[in-house]
Design a protein around this motif. Structure first.
Motif, mmCIF file in Angstrom:
data_model
loop_
_atom_site.group_PDB
_atom_site.id
_atom_site.type_symbol
_atom_site.label_atom_id
_atom_site.label_comp_id
_atom_site.label_asym_id
_atom_site.label_seq_id
_atom_site.Cartn_x
_atom_site.Cartn_y
_atom_site.Cartn_z
ATOM 1 N N LEU A 53 0.835 -1.194 0.000
ATOM 2 C CA LEU A 53 0.000 0.000 0.000
ATOM 3 C C LEU A 53 0.875 1.252 0.000
ATOM 4 O O LEU A 53 0.780 2.085 -0.892
ATOM 5 N N TYR A 54 1.741 1.372 1.008
ATOM 6 C CA TYR A 54 2.595 2.547 1.161
ATOM 7 C C TYR A 54 3.946 2.096 1.698
ATOM 8 O O TYR A 54 4.020 1.294 2.627
ATOM 9 N N ASP A 55 5.027 2.611 1.127
ATOM 10 C CA ASP A 55 6.357 2.382 1.685
ATOM 11 C C ASP A 55 6.877 3.695 2.238
ATOM 12 O O ASP A 55 6.503 4.780 1.778
ATOM 13 N N PHE A 56 7.736 3.626 3.243
ATOM 14 C CA PHE A 56 8.218 4.823 3.925
ATOM 15 C C PHE A 56 9.440 4.495 4.771
ATOM 16 O O PHE A 56 9.756 3.321 5.010
ATOM 17 N N LEU A 57 10.126 5.537 5.212
ATOM 18 C CA LEU A 57 11.199 5.402 6.182
ATOM 19 C C LEU A 57 10.676 5.861 7.531
ATOM 20 O O LEU A 57 9.957 6.867 7.620
ATOM 21 N N VAL A 58 11.011 5.126 8.572
ATOM 22 C CA VAL A 58 10.546 5.419 9.925
ATOM 23 C C VAL A 58 11.686 6.059 10.703
ATOM 24 O O VAL A 58 12.764 5.465 10.837
ATOM 25 N N GLU A 65 7.440 10.343 20.028
ATOM 26 C CA GLU A 65 6.894 10.467 18.682
ATOM 27 C C GLU A 65 7.707 9.648 17.682
ATOM 28 O O GLU A 65 8.878 9.335 17.900
ATOM 29 N N VAL A 66 7.061 9.349 16.555
ATOM 30 C CA VAL A 66 7.709 8.688 15.429
ATOM 31 C C VAL A 66 7.316 9.446 14.171
ATOM 32 O O VAL A 66 6.170 9.898 14.028
ATOM 33 N N LEU A 67 8.251 9.577 13.245
ATOM 34 C CA LEU A 67 8.007 10.284 11.988
ATOM 35 C C LEU A 67 8.151 9.326 10.820
ATOM 36 O O LEU A 67 9.074 8.515 10.782
ATOM 37 N N LEU A 68 7.226 9.434 9.860
ATOM 38 C CA LEU A 68 7.275 8.629 8.650
ATOM 39 C C LEU A 68 7.618 9.522 7.472
ATOM 40 O O LEU A 68 6.888 10.463 7.158
ATOM 41 N N ASP A 69 8.724 9.231 6.836
ATOM 42 C CA ASP A 69 9.185 9.926 5.624
ATOM 43 C C ASP A 69 8.536 9.210 4.441
ATOM 44 O O ASP A 69 8.919 8.095 4.089
ATOM 45 N N CYS A 70 7.520 9.849 3.824
ATOM 46 C CA CYS A 70 6.713 9.175 2.811
ATOM 47 C C CYS A 70 6.498 10.080 1.601
ATOM 48 O O CYS A 70 6.846 11.267 1.623
ATOM 49 N N GLU A 71 5.892 9.530 0.564
ATOM 50 C CA GLU A 71 5.524 10.322 -0.600
ATOM 51 C C GLU A 71 4.516 11.395 -0.196
ATOM 52 O O GLU A 71 3.526 11.113 0.482
ATOM 53 N N ALA A 72 4.745 12.609 -0.641
ATOM 54 C CA ALA A 72 3.806 13.684 -0.332
ATOM 55 C C ALA A 72 2.428 13.409 -0.918
ATOM 56 O O ALA A 72 1.402 13.730 -0.316
ATOM 57 N N ALA A 73 2.386 12.784 -2.088
ATOM 58 C CA ALA A 73 1.115 12.563 -2.781
ATOM 59 C C ALA A 73 0.199 11.598 -2.048
ATOM 60 O O ALA A 73 -1.026 11.641 -2.241
ATOM 61 N N ILE A 74 0.759 10.720 -1.210
ATOM 62 C CA ILE A 74 -0.075 9.725 -0.531
ATOM 63 C C ILE A 74 -0.152 9.964 0.974
ATOM 64 O O ILE A 74 -0.758 9.172 1.695
ATOM 65 N N ALA A 75 0.430 11.055 1.455
ATOM 66 C CA ALA A 75 0.502 11.280 2.897
ATOM 67 C C ALA A 75 -0.883 11.335 3.543
ATOM 68 O O ALA A 75 -1.108 10.750 4.611
ATOM 69 N N GLU A 150 10.515 2.727 -5.708
ATOM 70 C CA GLU A 150 9.996 3.491 -4.577
ATOM 71 C C GLU A 150 8.625 4.050 -4.939
ATOM 72 O O GLU A 150 8.394 4.472 -6.075
ATOM 73 N N GLY A 151 7.724 4.088 -3.990
ATOM 74 C CA GLY A 151 6.480 4.811 -4.154
ATOM 75 C C GLY A 151 5.366 4.027 -4.815
ATOM 76 O O GLY A 151 5.560 2.961 -5.392
ATOM 77 N N GLN A 152 4.181 4.592 -4.727
ATOM 78 C CA GLN A 152 2.976 3.889 -5.140
ATOM 79 C C GLN A 152 2.922 3.619 -6.637
ATOM 80 O O GLN A 152 2.472 2.552 -7.067
ATOM 81 N N ARG A 211 5.503 -0.679 -15.107
ATOM 82 C CA ARG A 211 4.768 0.053 -14.074
ATOM 83 C C ARG A 211 4.760 1.550 -14.375
ATOM 84 O O ARG A 211 3.733 2.203 -14.285
ATOM 85 N N VAL A 212 5.919 2.086 -14.706
ATOM 86 C CA VAL A 212 6.036 3.513 -14.996
ATOM 87 C C VAL A 212 7.303 3.734 -15.808
ATOM 88 O O VAL A 212 8.283 2.993 -15.662
ATOM 89 N N ALA A 213 7.274 4.740 -16.678
ATOM 90 C CA ALA A 213 8.440 5.101 -17.485
ATOM 91 C C ALA A 213 8.839 6.536 -17.182
ATOM 92 O O ALA A 213 7.977 7.399 -16.993
#
Length: 246
Positions: A53-58, A65-75, A150-152, A211-213
């Motif tokens: 679903l979503y990949d990220f760095l923790v 607190e915990v922070l997730l470094d993720c794609e802005a588009a899916i945040a 990386e990413g969706q 998947r994507v070019a």
């Protein structure tokens, strides 16, 4: 000023709202990697079937607190999904655009090596500033040159182990249960990872498997059966995982 900010990335913040609430324990039962160990780590939130679903760095943060470094588009979607699992736990889950994700190709002071692959370079989090300059294009080109998906758009709805999660240190098989764990563990035990995501020159990309070019860098991400992967397209870090079981 050196361009280091990744504007395509943002931060999701998980914060305890009552004393004694454990954000790490909450995440530990949801995501693919062991977030109770030293952070940052690479992880994902999966479907019950083990698809991405979503990949990220923790990342760690103060005050529990915990922070997730993720794609802005899916945040925003990630916030909603995590909130569904929160139930009655006293945890605030919010998008925090005041924190910026930064990257540079060379290691330096103050950051952390990317936990997926050291060659990806260094990342760090810092307060967002109007003076930040984008490194998104350079980062994407470097990441793809190393064969790292990386990413969706590249990984969404693909079985987690088919995204090269083992080689990129995105899964812990000894951490206990998480969403999608049963199928992921079974695939690993049976060594049944039949397909992989591979970065290939666009000229060699199969449209049916694409998947994507990325026309600007001449590369595409294909989802290919393992036996059909051209060894010349497989990065060195992937090759051991392509070898048949003894």
């Amino acid at each position: 000023m050196t361009a280091t900010r990744l504007f395509d990335r943002t931060v999701v913040r998980l914060s305890p709202t009552e004393e004694g609430e454990d954000v790490v324990a909450f995440l530990q039962g949801l995501v693919t990697n062991d977030v109770a160990r030293q952070l940052p780590v690479y992880a994902a939130l999966l479907t019950p079937q083990g698809k991405t679903l979503y990949d990220f760095l923790v990342w760690p943060a103060g005050h529990g607190e915990v922070l997730l470094d993720c794609e802005a588009a899916i945040a925003d979607d990630l916030v909603k999904r995590l909130s569904l699992y929160r139930l009655r736990r006293k945890i605030a889950i919010t998008r925090d655009d005041e924190v910026a994700v930064h990257w540079q190709k060379e290691m330096g002071d103050g950051g952390a090596a990317d936990p997926r692959l050291a060659d990806l370079g260094q990342r760090w989090l810092a307060p967002a500033s109007e003076d930040d300059h984008s490194a998104d294009a350079d980062y994407r080109k470097h990441r793809l040159s190393l064969g790292v998906p990386e990413g969706q758009a590249e990984m969404g709805d693909i079985l987690w182990l088919e995204t090269n999660a083992v080689e990129l240190h995105g899964v812990a098989f000894d951490k206990g249960c998480y969403i999608g764990q049963e199928n992921t563990a079974r695939m690993n035990w049976r060594q049944k990872v039949n397909r992989r995501l591979v970065v290939v020159p666009i000229a060699d990309s199969d449209e049916k498997r694409r998947r994507v070019a990325y026309e600007n860098v001449g590369l595409a991400v294909d989802h290919v059966r393992v036996e059909n992967i051209d060894p010349g397209h497989a990065p060195e870090w992937m090759k051991p995982g392509l070898s048949p079981a003894p």
